[in-house]
Design a protein around this motif. Structure first.
Motif, mmCIF file in Angstrom:
data_model
loop_
_atom_site.group_PDB
_atom_site.id
_atom_site.type_symbol
_atom_site.label_atom_id
_atom_site.label_comp_id
_atom_site.label_asym_id
_atom_site.label_seq_id
_atom_site.Cartn_x
_atom_site.Cartn_y
_atom_site.Cartn_z
ATOM 1 N N UNK A 59 -34.557 -5.385 163.331
ATOM 2 C CA UNK A 59 -34.898 -6.482 163.001
ATOM 3 C C UNK A 59 -33.941 -7.481 161.545
ATOM 4 N N UNK A 60 -34.785 -8.058 161.334
ATOM 5 C CA UNK A 60 -33.487 -8.407 160.044
ATOM 6 C C UNK A 60 -34.745 -8.766 158.667
ATOM 7 N N UNK A 61 -33.826 -8.896 157.879
ATOM 8 C CA UNK A 61 -34.327 -9.115 156.226
ATOM 9 C C UNK A 61 -34.322 -10.977 156.449
ATOM 10 N N UNK A 62 -35.043 -11.207 156.225
ATOM 11 C CA UNK A 62 -35.014 -13.291 155.990
ATOM 12 C C UNK A 62 -35.115 -13.889 154.826
ATOM 13 N N UNK A 63 -35.361 -15.330 154.801
ATOM 14 C CA UNK A 63 -35.991 -15.712 153.613
ATOM 15 C C UNK A 63 -36.232 -17.167 153.987
ATOM 16 N N UNK A 64 -36.488 -18.242 153.328
ATOM 17 C CA UNK A 64 -36.965 -19.664 153.610
ATOM 18 C C UNK A 64 -37.251 -19.901 152.507
ATOM 19 N N UNK A 79 -39.914 -14.495 151.342
ATOM 20 C CA UNK A 79 -38.994 -12.650 151.807
ATOM 21 C C UNK A 79 -39.637 -12.378 152.973
ATOM 22 N N UNK A 80 -39.559 -12.060 153.824
ATOM 23 C CA UNK A 80 -39.861 -11.023 154.484
ATOM 24 C C UNK A 80 -39.070 -10.607 155.990
ATOM 25 N N UNK A 81 -39.234 -9.720 156.753
ATOM 26 C CA UNK A 81 -38.265 -9.008 157.656
ATOM 27 C C UNK A 81 -38.994 -9.853 159.079
ATOM 28 N N UNK A 82 -38.193 -9.898 160.193
ATOM 29 C CA UNK A 82 -38.650 -10.516 161.348
ATOM 30 C C UNK A 82 -37.570 -9.849 162.249
ATOM 31 N N UNK A 83 -38.613 -9.910 163.561
ATOM 32 C CA UNK A 83 -37.773 -9.500 164.954
ATOM 33 C C UNK A 83 -36.735 -10.098 165.359
ATOM 34 N N UNK A 84 -36.426 -11.005 164.722
ATOM 35 C CA UNK A 84 -34.632 -12.102 165.354
ATOM 36 C C UNK A 84 -34.329 -12.351 164.167
ATOM 37 N N UNK A 85 -33.329 -13.423 164.431
ATOM 38 C CA UNK A 85 -32.953 -13.858 162.984
ATOM 39 C C UNK A 85 -33.048 -15.281 163.291
ATOM 40 N N UNK A 86 -33.442 -15.612 161.464
ATOM 41 C CA UNK A 86 -33.381 -17.012 161.980
ATOM 42 C C UNK A 86 -32.072 -17.573 161.625
ATOM 43 N N UNK A 87 -30.974 -17.482 161.583
ATOM 44 C CA UNK A 87 -29.854 -17.923 161.415
ATOM 45 C C UNK A 87 -29.434 -17.804 159.968
ATOM 46 N N UNK A 88 -28.831 -18.825 159.266
ATOM 47 C CA UNK A 88 -27.990 -19.187 158.372
ATOM 48 C C UNK A 88 -27.737 -20.182 157.995
#
Length: 158
Positions: A59-64, A79-88
């Motif tokens: 998984x990936x730690x993500x933020x938006x 902020x959360x966790x996702x099964x795929x990358x949201x990019x940067x």
């Protein structure tokens, strides 16, 4: 026999972090929500244990973050966790800059402080979508637009 038990326990303990993955911060902030906590943006570790989310190793730690161009403030943050990358990356529309980021590792989404929009806006400062009316580009655009409208009405009246 006891040595074999200790060895197998040690091997399992060493393999466990890879199987379990890592921990990310999870929280959200929205300016219009009463009681929403800015700590999600500024200090996620202050939110306590309920703000921790166990993610698997793929998984990936993500933020938006979403920055309102007209209000000149971050209006939502997540902020959360996702099964795929949201990019940067950051993207814009007529009223907001929305920035997303992804990382892997324990609490890797902690260091961000809701300022990803700043370098994006600095890089796109001449973009008409962010213009506050003071740049030469917007003044020329406004002048040409007004001249075209005036010319249209002038021809219509003759």
């Amino acid at each position: 026999m006891q040595q074999m038990y200790i060895l197998s326990t040690l091997l399992c303990a060493m393999a466990l972090p890879g199987v379990l993955g890592f921990t990310c911060y999870k929280c959200s902030y929205v300016t219009i929500t009463e009681g929403s906590r800015r700590d999600c943006i500024e200090n996620p570790s202050a939110l306590g244990f309920n703000s921790h989310l166990q993610c698997n190793s793929t998984s990936y730690c993500v933020l938006q973050e979403q920055y309102d161009i007209h209000k000149k403030m971050v209006t939502s943050y997540f902020r959360s966790c996702s099964g795929k990358s949201w990019g940067n990356e950051c993207n814009k529309d007529w009223s907001h800059v929305t920035c997303k980021a992804s990382c892997q590792g324990n609490y890797c989404n902690e260091q961000d402080r809701g300022k990803r929009y700043e370098p994006y806006l600095a890089e796109h400062k001449d973009d008409y979508l962010y213009d506050n009316g003071s740049s030469v580009t917007s003044n020329i655009y406004l002048f040409v637009s007004m001249a075209c409208v005036a010319r249209y009405y002038q021809r219509k009246m003759v």
